[in-house]
Scaffold this motif. Structure first.
Motif, mmCIF file in Angstrom:
data_model
loop_
_atom_site.group_PDB
_atom_site.id
_atom_site.type_symbol
_atom_site.label_atom_id
_atom_site.label_comp_id
_atom_site.label_asym_id
_atom_site.label_seq_id
_atom_site.Cartn_x
_atom_site.Cartn_y
_atom_site.Cartn_z
ATOM 1 N N LEU A 120 -15.349 -63.583 34.150
ATOM 2 C CA LEU A 120 -15.940 -64.498 32.995
ATOM 3 C C LEU A 120 -16.870 -63.612 32.196
ATOM 4 C CD1 LEU A 120 -15.022 -67.214 35.953
ATOM 5 C CD2 LEU A 120 -13.310 -66.723 33.557
ATOM 6 N N CYS A 121 -16.988 -64.520 31.529
ATOM 7 C CA CYS A 121 -17.801 -64.134 30.509
ATOM 8 C C CYS A 121 -18.526 -65.050 29.938
ATOM 9 C CB CYS A 121 -17.719 -62.299 29.599
ATOM 10 S SG CYS A 121 -16.473 -63.091 28.121
ATOM 11 N N ARG A 122 -19.494 -65.570 29.399
ATOM 12 C CA ARG A 122 -20.393 -66.348 28.652
ATOM 13 C C ARG A 122 -20.489 -65.530 26.800
ATOM 14 N NH1 ARG A 122 -19.821 -71.004 29.507
ATOM 15 N NH2 ARG A 122 -20.375 -72.302 31.534
ATOM 16 N N ASP A 123 -19.875 -65.637 26.201
ATOM 17 C CA ASP A 123 -19.699 -65.536 24.213
ATOM 18 C C ASP A 123 -20.116 -65.823 24.143
ATOM 19 O OD1 ASP A 123 -17.307 -66.158 25.113
ATOM 20 O OD2 ASP A 123 -16.997 -63.397 24.199
ATOM 21 N N ALA A 124 -19.976 -65.739 22.035
ATOM 22 C CA ALA A 124 -19.941 -67.597 21.596
ATOM 23 C C ALA A 124 -18.896 -67.897 20.601
ATOM 24 C CB ALA A 124 -20.631 -66.244 19.627
ATOM 25 N N VAL A 125 -17.929 -67.382 21.415
ATOM 26 C CA VAL A 125 -16.237 -67.710 21.174
ATOM 27 C C VAL A 125 -16.275 -68.755 22.652
ATOM 28 C CG1 VAL A 125 -13.852 -68.036 21.586
ATOM 29 C CG2 VAL A 125 -15.231 -66.079 20.478
ATOM 30 N N GLN A 126 -16.854 -68.889 23.683
ATOM 31 C CA GLN A 126 -16.997 -69.578 24.863
ATOM 32 C C GLN A 126 -18.273 -70.957 24.992
ATOM 33 O OE1 GLN A 126 -15.172 -69.268 28.338
ATOM 34 N NE2 GLN A 126 -16.016 -71.454 28.858
ATOM 35 N N TYR A 127 -19.142 -70.587 24.275
ATOM 36 C CA TYR A 127 -20.374 -71.040 23.987
ATOM 37 C C TYR A 127 -20.171 -72.744 22.766
ATOM 38 C CZ TYR A 127 -23.659 -69.104 26.483
ATOM 39 O OH TYR A 127 -24.475 -68.447 27.848
ATOM 40 N N GLY A 128 -18.887 -72.074 22.317
ATOM 41 C CA GLY A 128 -18.266 -72.465 20.637
ATOM 42 C C GLY A 128 -17.576 -73.634 21.310
ATOM 43 N N LEU A 129 -16.628 -73.093 22.082
ATOM 44 C CA LEU A 129 -15.470 -73.894 23.175
ATOM 45 C C LEU A 129 -15.972 -75.195 23.429
ATOM 46 C CD1 LEU A 129 -12.484 -71.384 23.352
ATOM 47 C CD2 LEU A 129 -12.269 -73.076 21.652
ATOM 48 N N THR A 130 -16.798 -74.470 24.529
ATOM 49 C CA THR A 130 -17.757 -75.832 24.821
ATOM 50 C C THR A 130 -18.340 -76.328 23.949
ATOM 51 O OG1 THR A 130 -17.918 -74.023 26.870
ATOM 52 C CG2 THR A 130 -19.467 -75.985 26.578
ATOM 53 N N ASP A 131 -18.882 -76.509 23.298
ATOM 54 C CA ASP A 131 -19.813 -76.957 21.947
ATOM 55 C C ASP A 131 -18.526 -78.500 21.824
ATOM 56 O OD1 ASP A 131 -22.048 -75.928 22.780
ATOM 57 O OD2 ASP A 131 -22.286 -74.806 20.963
ATOM 58 N N GLU A 132 -17.647 -77.154 20.875
ATOM 59 C CA GLU A 132 -16.466 -78.328 20.316
ATOM 60 C C GLU A 132 -16.142 -79.236 21.262
ATOM 61 O OE1 GLU A 132 -11.965 -77.919 18.215
ATOM 62 O OE2 GLU A 132 -13.237 -76.106 18.262
ATOM 63 N N VAL A 133 -15.946 -79.106 22.108
ATOM 64 C CA VAL A 133 -14.631 -80.017 22.995
ATOM 65 C C VAL A 133 -16.014 -80.972 23.443
ATOM 66 C CG1 VAL A 133 -14.745 -80.638 25.092
ATOM 67 C CG2 VAL A 133 -13.951 -78.491 24.564
ATOM 68 N N LYS A 134 -17.686 -80.452 23.534
ATOM 69 C CA LYS A 134 -18.464 -81.462 24.003
ATOM 70 C C LYS A 134 -19.123 -82.114 22.722
ATOM 71 C CE LYS A 134 -21.211 -79.114 26.752
ATOM 72 N NZ LYS A 134 -22.234 -78.338 27.201
ATOM 73 N N LEU A 161 -6.571 -79.681 21.688
ATOM 74 C CA LEU A 161 -6.495 -77.871 21.362
ATOM 75 C C LEU A 161 -7.864 -77.567 21.841
ATOM 76 C CD1 LEU A 161 -5.124 -76.202 20.574
ATOM 77 C CD2 LEU A 161 -6.165 -76.557 17.840
ATOM 78 N N ALA A 162 -8.531 -77.758 21.658
ATOM 79 C CA ALA A 162 -9.673 -77.457 22.194
ATOM 80 C C ALA A 162 -9.620 -77.106 24.281
ATOM 81 C CB ALA A 162 -11.183 -77.635 21.503
ATOM 82 N N GLU A 163 -10.061 -78.510 24.650
ATOM 83 C CA GLU A 163 -9.895 -78.177 26.112
ATOM 84 C C GLU A 163 -8.948 -77.030 26.616
ATOM 85 O OE1 GLU A 163 -9.271 -82.375 27.222
ATOM 86 O OE2 GLU A 163 -10.549 -83.294 26.640
ATOM 87 N N THR A 164 -7.735 -77.692 25.678
ATOM 88 C CA THR A 164 -6.374 -76.463 26.568
ATOM 89 C C THR A 164 -6.813 -75.076 25.879
ATOM 90 O OG1 THR A 164 -4.839 -77.756 26.159
ATOM 91 C CG2 THR A 164 -4.437 -75.789 25.947
ATOM 92 N N ARG A 165 -7.406 -74.807 25.092
ATOM 93 C CA ARG A 165 -8.241 -73.277 24.098
ATOM 94 C C ARG A 165 -8.896 -72.656 26.019
ATOM 95 N NH1 ARG A 165 -9.664 -73.560 19.315
ATOM 96 N NH2 ARG A 165 -10.302 -71.056 19.297
ATOM 97 N N LEU A 166 -10.334 -73.987 25.868
ATOM 98 C CA LEU A 166 -10.906 -73.497 26.898
ATOM 99 C C LEU A 166 -10.635 -72.921 28.577
ATOM 100 C CD1 LEU A 166 -14.200 -73.502 27.371
ATOM 101 C CD2 LEU A 166 -14.304 -76.010 28.081
ATOM 102 N N GLU A 167 -9.558 -74.338 28.944
ATOM 103 C CA GLU A 167 -9.258 -73.971 30.123
ATOM 104 C C GLU A 167 -8.276 -72.480 30.044
ATOM 105 O OE1 GLU A 167 -9.035 -75.723 33.327
ATOM 106 O OE2 GLU A 167 -11.162 -76.878 31.567
ATOM 107 N N ASN A 168 -7.696 -71.852 29.076
ATOM 108 C CA ASN A 168 -6.568 -70.723 29.169
ATOM 109 C C ASN A 168 -7.673 -69.654 29.038
ATOM 110 O OD1 ASN A 168 -4.334 -72.042 29.109
ATOM 111 N ND2 ASN A 168 -3.851 -71.654 27.137
ATOM 112 N N ARG A 169 -8.700 -70.389 28.465
ATOM 113 C CA ARG A 169 -9.947 -68.807 28.320
ATOM 114 C C ARG A 169 -10.594 -68.764 29.600
ATOM 115 N NH1 ARG A 169 -12.803 -65.743 24.561
ATOM 116 N NH2 ARG A 169 -14.860 -65.348 25.871
#
Length: 113
Positions: free
Chosen positions: A84-98, A68-76
């Motif tokens: 494409l922007c690097r915002d808190a949501v993007q960083y949060g999803l990246t951190d969650e996947v890691k 789910l986290a990977e899909t959300r990140l890819e969809n984003r």
């Protein structure tokens, strides 16, 4: 002479009986000790099997969350007509996947042990 031989035979009989009783006692003690060790080993094996089952369940439970986290990140990342922007949501999803990947790797390593 006969009396002396009789006494010797009686002494040997007592010594043999004593040695047999002593050996039987040692054997029974060894059997009890081995039974105790066997029970402890079986308990330890059962505990390890339960731990492995719990680890496998934990690993299996992480898969849908990670997907789910990977899909959300890819969809984003693949939004049409959106910059494409690097915002808190993007960083949060990246951190969650890691973090999910690290957790999964840790569980797999624990399972290998």
């Amino acid at each position: 002479v006969i009396h002396s031989v009789d006494n010797d035979l009686a002494a040997q009989d007592r010594a043999t009986s004593f040695a047999l009783r002593k050996r039987a006692k040692e054997t029974n003690k060894a059997i009890k000790e081995l039974d105790w060790q066997k029970k402890n080993l079986e308990d330890e094996i059962a505990q390890m099997e339960n731990d492995l089952i719990n680890l496998e369940n934990s690993i299996r439970d992480k898969i849908p969350t990670a997907k789910l986290a990977e899909t959300r990140l890819e969809n984003r990342k693949a939004r049409p007509e959106v910059e494409l922007c690097r915002d808190a949501v993007q960083y949060g999803l990246t951190d969650e996947v890691k973090q999910l990947a690290v957790t999964k790797d840790a569980l797999l390593e624990k399972q290998r042990q």
